[in-house]
Write a protein that holds these residues in place. Structure first.
Motif, PDB file in Angstrom:
ATOM      1  N   SER A 369       0.862  -1.163   0.000  1.00  0.00           N
ATOM      2  CA  SER A 369       0.000   0.000   0.000  1.00  0.00           C
ATOM      3  C   SER A 369       0.906   1.222   0.000  1.00  0.00           C
ATOM      4  CB  SER A 369      -0.938   0.010   1.215  1.00  0.00           C
ATOM      5  OG  SER A 369      -1.871   1.080   1.121  1.00  0.00           O
ATOM      6  N   ARG A 373      -2.313   6.412  -1.147  1.00  0.00           N
ATOM      7  CA  ARG A 373      -3.548   5.636  -1.265  1.00  0.00           C
ATOM      8  C   ARG A 373      -4.374   5.745   0.008  1.00  0.00           C
ATOM      9  NH1 ARG A 373      -2.227  -0.253  -2.652  1.00  0.00           N
ATOM     10  NH2 ARG A 373      -1.201   0.877  -4.361  1.00  0.00           N
ATOM     11  N   GLN A 374      -3.706   5.655   1.153  1.00  0.00           N
ATOM     12  CA  GLN A 374      -4.429   5.721   2.416  1.00  0.00           C
ATOM     13  C   GLN A 374      -5.003   7.121   2.663  1.00  0.00           C
ATOM     14  OE1 GLN A 374      -5.181   3.078   4.285  1.00  0.00           O
ATOM     15  NE2 GLN A 374      -4.135   1.849   2.728  1.00  0.00           N
ATOM     16  N   ARG A 377      -8.395   7.868   0.996  1.00  0.00           N
ATOM     17  CA  ARG A 377      -9.650   7.270   1.468  1.00  0.00           C
ATOM     18  C   ARG A 377     -10.518   8.357   2.093  1.00  0.00           C
ATOM     19  NH1 ARG A 377      -7.816   2.447   5.236  1.00  0.00           N
ATOM     20  NH2 ARG A 377     -10.080   2.261   5.448  1.00  0.00           N
ATOM     21  N   PRO A 378     -11.828   8.391   1.784  1.00  0.00           N
ATOM     22  CA  PRO A 378     -12.682   9.501   2.249  1.00  0.00           C
ATOM     23  C   PRO A 378     -12.640   9.731   3.754  1.00  0.00           C
ATOM     24  CG  PRO A 378     -13.821   8.196   0.593  1.00  0.00           C
ATOM     25  CD  PRO A 378     -12.553   7.459   0.908  1.00  0.00           C
ATOM     26  N   THR A 381      -9.306  11.246   4.708  1.00  0.00           N
ATOM     27  CA  THR A 381      -9.230  12.634   4.254  1.00  0.00           C
ATOM     28  C   THR A 381      -9.892  13.571   5.243  1.00  0.00           C
ATOM     29  OG1 THR A 381      -9.210  11.932   1.938  1.00  0.00           O
ATOM     30  CG2 THR A 381      -9.824  14.210   2.384  1.00  0.00           C
TER      31      THR A 381
END
Length: 389
Positions: A369, A373-374, A377-378, A381
């Motif tokens: 990962s 990418r992390q 994530r909504p 964020t």
């Protein structure tokens, strides 16, 4: 095909660190006549933690090197502290490594050997005084006490004080200072750190400290903003003392600067490309640079070899390739550094107490990962936005 009769080499690579070794090997493997220049004799000491993340391990194996022989230790346990307090240790249940620990002189020498095996000529004790583009005929590398070298393309991988970077006009907007020692550890202390590393979330905003075990040697250091130099020196000395290591023999004790590329900074001027530290390519938060050096070096070497074969579009494409590979990583690293600088206790809680936090950390280190990418994530964020206010 471009006329090569007036050239000494197709590609000249400056600097024999990971970026330079990777560039020289990639260019030579593509069929280019390559000269790799290094100002010191090899092997030579280099201040560096020497921890290899998953991407670095993959690239080293792809270069045909035996990581099992190169690594001094593979670490599968992590101790985490917050300014020396709240100590927690986490261990990977599957026994797979978090990091592979290497000595940089050994790593660099092995990468140079791989470049030489691919056909590159290696010249040590060679000091480069200037680099310049030579129009349609190629590029010129000026050598102290020797004749200039002419090549179709030049890859500057000559570190944070790069001559090539000065020519290209690389701009950096983050400068950090790392202070580090290699300590000779007696058997009882070496056993205490066997296969276990330490990360300390430091008291200076954005700083952290580490212990990386390498058999009977411990690499101990801290890193943080250069502008906080006196505070970083105090943190370093206190860190070593608190760990009970101040009395150990110091094989090396040194400092170094790391510089992070500003958004939009050039990485190419004419036939001169830069890679690795010379380009300011490293993670802004962790300041991890070996994986960035290996990848950017390979990209630069391949582009330079293609240009030598007549494909000048490969030079044009290099900046976009750098942005595609590293842009989102570096943006995410800046975001995390800003958050960490304000709230280091959040990082400590994530790693030490939050269910799944350590597992997420190891997935990122492994390369399964990414921080980008992390952060995309909504839910993450929203949390980052709230903590950054």
């Amino acid at each position: 095909m471009t006329d090569t009769s007036a050239r000494d080499f197709d590609v000249v690579v400056i600097g024999a660190g990971p970026a330079g070794g990777a560039a020289a090997r990639a260019a030579a493997a593509a069929g280019a006549r390559v000269c790799l220049l290094e100002r010191a004799e090899l092997p030579r000491y280099k201040t560096c933690g020497g921890g290899l993340v998953g991407i670095s391990r993959d690239h080293i194996s792809a270069a045909g090197l035996d990581l099992a022989q190169l690594a001094r230790v593979e670490v599968d346990a992590l101790t985490i502290t917050l300014d020396g307090r709240y100590r927690v240790t986490r261990r990977r249940r599957d026994g797979s490594p978090i990091l592979a620990m290497v000595m940089r002189p050994e790593l660099d020498a092995a990468l140079v050997d791989a470049a030489r095996a691919a056909g590159a000529e290696v010249r040590t004790s060679t000091v480069v005084t200037a680099v310049r583009d030579d129009g349609p005929d190629g590029a010129v590398v000026e050598i102290r006490g020797g004749p200039d070298l002419r090549a179709s393309a030049v890859v500057g991988a000559d570190g944070t004080s790069s001559r090539a970077a000065s020519y290209v006009g690389v701009r950096c907007d983050q400068v950090d200072v790392g202070l580090e020692a290699e300590l000779k550890a007696p058997a009882e202390i070496a056993a205490r750190w066997e296969r276990r590393m330490l990360l300390d979330w430091g008291p200076v905003p954005g700083s952290y400290g580490w212990i990386f075990p390498k058999g009977d040697v411990l690499t101990v250091g801290v890193i943080g903003a250069r502008d906080d130099g006196p505070a970083m020196r105090a943190y370093y000395e206190r860190f070593v003392t608190q760990l009970g290591l101040a009395g150990l023999p110091r094989l090396h004790d040194s400092g170094h600067l790391t510089r992070v590329r500003a958004d939009g900074s050039p990485v190419r001027r004419g036939r001169v490309l830069v890679a690795g530290d010379a380009a300011g390519l490293l993670d802004p938060w962790t300041r991890e640079g070996i994986s960035f050096a290996l990848r950017s070096g390979r990209l630069a070497g391949a582009a330079a070899a293609a240009a030598a074969g007549g494909d000048l579009g490969a030079l044009d494409a290099y900046p976009a390739r750098v942005e595609a590979v590293f842009g989102t990583e570096m943006t995410a690293g800046r975001t995390l550094l800003k958050l960490y600088g304000r709230r280091p206790e959040v990082m400590h809680g994530l790693m030490s107490a939050l269910p799944g936090g350590f597992s997420l950390f190891t997935r990122i280190i492994d390369g399964r990962s990414t921080v980008a990418r992390q952060l995309g994530r909504p839910g993450v964020t929203r949390i980052v936005a709230a903590l950054s206010r």
